[in-house]
Each structure stands twice: as C-alpha cells, then as structure tokens.
Design an enzyme around this catalytic site. Structure first.
Site, PDB file in Angstrom:
ATOM      1  N   THR A  70       0.830  -1.212   0.000  1.00  0.00           N
ATOM      2  CA  THR A  70       0.000   0.000   0.000  1.00  0.00           C
ATOM      3  C   THR A  70       0.857   1.252   0.000  1.00  0.00           C
ATOM      4  OG1 THR A  70      -1.909  -1.059   1.040  1.00  0.00           O
ATOM      5  CG2 THR A  70      -1.698   1.320   1.331  1.00  0.00           C
ATOM      6  N   ASN A 149      -4.966  -9.910  -7.676  1.00  0.00           N
ATOM      7  CA  ASN A 149      -4.986 -10.576  -6.381  1.00  0.00           C
ATOM      8  C   ASN A 149      -6.229 -11.428  -6.149  1.00  0.00           C
ATOM      9  OD1 ASN A 149      -5.758  -7.685  -6.480  1.00  0.00           O
ATOM     10  ND2 ASN A 149      -6.662  -8.107  -4.485  1.00  0.00           N
ATOM     11  N   GLN A 178       1.558  -9.435  -6.020  1.00  0.00           N
ATOM     12  CA  GLN A 178       1.074 -10.817  -6.107  1.00  0.00           C
ATOM     13  C   GLN A 178       1.918 -11.707  -7.014  1.00  0.00           C
ATOM     14  OE1 GLN A 178      -1.017 -12.491  -4.389  1.00  0.00           O
ATOM     15  NE2 GLN A 178      -2.015 -10.842  -3.262  1.00  0.00           N
ATOM     16  N   SER A 198       5.989  -6.537  -1.789  1.00  0.00           N
ATOM     17  CA  SER A 198       5.622  -6.613  -0.374  1.00  0.00           C
ATOM     18  C   SER A 198       6.233  -7.848   0.272  1.00  0.00           C
ATOM     19  CB  SER A 198       4.093  -6.660  -0.234  1.00  0.00           C
ATOM     20  OG  SER A 198       3.711  -6.808   1.117  1.00  0.00           O
ATOM     21  N   GLY A 199       6.713  -7.693   1.503  1.00  0.00           N
ATOM     22  CA  GLY A 199       7.393  -8.789   2.191  1.00  0.00           C
ATOM     23  C   GLY A 199       6.469  -9.883   2.690  1.00  0.00           C
ATOM     24  N   HIS A 200       5.298  -9.507   3.192  1.00  0.00           N
ATOM     25  CA  HIS A 200       4.471 -10.524   3.847  1.00  0.00           C
ATOM     26  C   HIS A 200       3.729 -11.432   2.869  1.00  0.00           C
ATOM     27  CE1 HIS A 200       0.213  -8.901   3.685  1.00  0.00           C
ATOM     28  NE2 HIS A 200       0.882  -7.845   3.286  1.00  0.00           N
ATOM     29  N   THR A 236      13.336   7.094  10.149  1.00  0.00           N
ATOM     30  CA  THR A 236      14.386   6.142  10.521  1.00  0.00           C
ATOM     31  C   THR A 236      14.141   4.805   9.833  1.00  0.00           C
ATOM     32  OG1 THR A 236      14.653   7.209  12.663  1.00  0.00           O
ATOM     33  CG2 THR A 236      15.519   4.970  12.446  1.00  0.00           C
ATOM     34  N   CYS A 322      -8.054  -6.924   1.522  1.00  0.00           N
ATOM     35  CA  CYS A 322      -8.187  -5.474   1.664  1.00  0.00           C
ATOM     36  C   CYS A 322      -9.575  -4.975   1.305  1.00  0.00           C
ATOM     37  CB  CYS A 322      -7.139  -4.764   0.805  1.00  0.00           C
ATOM     38  SG  CYS A 322      -5.464  -5.024   1.395  1.00  0.00           S
TER      39      CYS A 322
END
Length: 379
Positions: A70, A149, A178, A198-200, A236, A322
């Site tokens: 996102t 997706n 995806q 995206s990592g997850h 950071t 989502c």
C-alpha cells in the site's frame, strides 16, 4: 491446519524471523547516527540494498525499502503525479486494480487529475490496443498490476512496457505484489519505471517491502523529514525489516526457480476437481498465475462456506483481504463481466510453495462435502 489464504498473507519463514531478531539485537543503532554503531548499521542497510539489486537486476540506488504494498503504490502514484503534474494530469490504470491503486487514483481526481480506468475482458486482462489508444499528450503515468490478487489474471506487462518506451514523457508503474516469486518479471530495460513489492506475501514480515524507482526518476515524497532513502521516504530506516525482506526475497526467488511446477500441479488438480463439482463455477482464467484460484458457488454466501471449512481448520478467503469486509460484490469479477450470482458468491484459494498435493485432496473433499451439507439443509 490447511492454510490457503496466502494471497492475503503468508506464514513468515523461521529463517526470516531469525534474521529480524539478530539484526534487531545486534544492529539496533540508527543508520543515520554518525557514531561507529550507526555506521555499522548504515553499512548493513547498504549491503541489503546491494543484495536486493543483484537479485532483481537493478542498481542499489533504485531500491527504496517501504512498509509494504500500500505504501509503495501510494509513493509511486502520488509521487509521480505531484512531482510531474507540469507534464500533464492524466493517469491510466485499470478497472481491477488493488484498492491501494484505485483509491490513490480517486484521491488525485479530487485534485484536478483525470484518470482513465481501462476495462478488462472476460479473462480479466486489459487490451494493449485500448491502453495505447488511451495515451494522450498530457498522460503522465500508467499504473497496471502484474497479477490480479483475486483471479490471478496476468497482465501483458512486457507489451505495455514496450509502448511506454515510445512515450518518454510518461512513467510506467507496476504493482507486482502478487507476482513476486510466482510469475517472472524483468525490470531492467523493460520500460517499467516503478515497481511495488511486499514482504508478507513471500513469507517475509508484515510492515516490510520495497519500491523499485528507476534512477532517472524524481518523486514528490509522501513523507518529509530527515531525507532518508534519498529523500524519497524520510523516517528512521527499518533495518531489521529490510534485511528480513531481502532474506525472504532470496528464498522465494529460489523457490520460483526450482519449484514453480509444484504450484501449477496443485492448481491444475484443484481446477479439475472444482469443475467436477455440482454448482461450482471456476472464475480464474486459463493462463493465470499458478497460485490463485477464484471460484463461485451461486446461491451460497461465501462466508458460510468459509466458516464451515474453518471449523475443520481449512482456511480460504473471499475476494481480497483489503476489500473482503466491504460490500458483497467482487468489483473485479463484475469488471470481467460475470453476473451478480457469481460476483457475489466468489471464493479465493491461494497457495504457497509450502502447500502439498495431499492438502489439495483434503480441501477438495471438504469443499464438496460442505456444499452438499448446505444444500441438504435447505431441502
């Protein structure tokens, strides 16, 4: 447990969790700090970028670590639109984009931008001719997802990239959240200017991801602050998350290289089983990504089947995570031309390399049984 909601999120790999823990414990300093500990953390961050660039065939300065899909999509779309609105205020996207694309474009319409939403055919694929014809002198951005997706439909990204190359004043963004690790995508010399990951979705951690930004591009930043990430994303840096993302990226690319046929075999088996079931309609097109199957059971609310399967520790989903709690109809299936009987009864099965053929057999049997039980209860 049989987990078949991997397009919503994947289970983090133990080695990814270990990487995050080690970096959090041993390299906890702020990479922007000028003392030695900060310098060590900064070196590790640069190493993570170099490794990511090597895996994806890009340059380290083109890697921006983010909190996920996102954020990456919003940085790309709004960053290009605001920075380059002097070139034009026209954007091209499709009718079946992820909410983070669709809503970002809608927000820009409130600020004087004009957006063309391209239709898709019954397979959920945009027409390359439609896209080319939609380009105007004031077009500043094309944003098209690689893999949908919900249905797994694959867009003609290579062909769109070739078209984009002919129009040097516009930019081409791809949402590859995806497709990463399942459907190959070349970035170098592809015409793609920005690309979201995206990592997850790849057995990494939630809150991690990256945006590829071609080195020739300037973006208006969503965040202003300490000028981290070449002023593209102040704040950071999440060093541990970035290292964990690179670990997940390396592992999923290995699985893609060695085990992709396993995904296709499971998908092929399930589709064959689903087509044999009375009352089940398969919505996923023939040449889809190998890890997603979308189906409908007209006359039965999706949540009924999901809860019946959930009681047996089998987990599938309806639509995108989502948008699954929003109105009943799948916007994607409606765009593909399916009637309300199918667009309001859609279910999604999404697999990972960790799933097995035995699990597919158990799931198919459980689904058929659940449908039969529901119909018998109505009689």
């Amino acid at each position: 447990m049989i987990y078949l909601d991997n397009s919503a999120t994947t289970k983090p790999d133990p080695s990814v969790l270990e990487s995050f823990q080690q970096v959090s414990s041993n390299y906890f300093a702020n990479p922007s700090s000028i003392h030695q500990l900060g310098g060590t953390a900064e070196k590790l961050l640069l190493t993570a970028k170099k490794q990511t660039a090597e895996i994806l065939g890009t340059f380290p300065q083109e890697i921006v670590f983010t909190s996920g899909g996102t954020e990456g999509n919003n940085i790309a779309i709004k960053g290009i639109a605001v920075e380059h609105q002097g070139r034009g205020k026209h954007i091209i996207t499709s009718d079946i984009e992820h909410p983070s694309i669709y809503e970002a474009c809608k927000s820009l319409e409130d600020h004087g931008f004009e957006v063309t939403y391209l239709p898709v055919d019954q397979n959920g694929v945009v027409s390359v001719n439609d896209l080319e014809n939609a380009i105007r002198k004031d077009t500043v951005l094309i944003s098209i997802m690689h893999v949908n997706n919900e249905t797994g439909s694959v867009q003609p990204i290579k062909e769109i990239g070739e078209i984009a190359k002919k129009h040097p004043k516009l930019f081409f963004h791809v949402d590859a959240v995806q497709s990463l690790g399942k459907v190959p995508l070349k970035l170098k010399d592809s015409g793609i200017d920005l690309c979201t990951f995206s990592g997850h979705k790849i057995h990494g951690l939630k809150g991690t991801g990256m945006l590829y930004v071609n080195k020739r591009i300037t973006l208006f930043p969503l965040f202003h602050g300490g000028s981290q990430e070449q002023s593209r994303r102040s704040g950071t840096e999440n060093l541990a998350g970035s290292v964990a993302f690179v670990k997940a990226l390396r592992m999923i690319k290995e699985r893609e290289k060695n085990d992709k046929q396993h995904l296709y075999d499971m998908q092929s088996y399930l589709i064959r089983k689903l087509k044999m079931m009375d009352g089940v309609e398969v919505n996923t097109p023939e040449h889809a990504a190998p890890h997603i199957i979308n189906m409908s059971v007209p006359g039965i609310k999706p949540e009924v089947i999901i809860h019946m399967l959930g009681e047996q520790d089998i987990f599938i989903s309806t639509k995108s995570a989502c948008s699954s709690k929003l109105k009943d109809e799948s916007k994607v299936l409606a765009a593909c031309g399916f009637g309300r009987d199918r667009s309001t009864s859609a279910l999604r099965v999404s697999m990972s390399y960790e799933n097995t053929m035995d699990e597919m057999e158990i799931f198919a049997e459980a689904l058929a049984k659940a449908i039969k039980q529901f119909k018998e209860a109505l009689e």
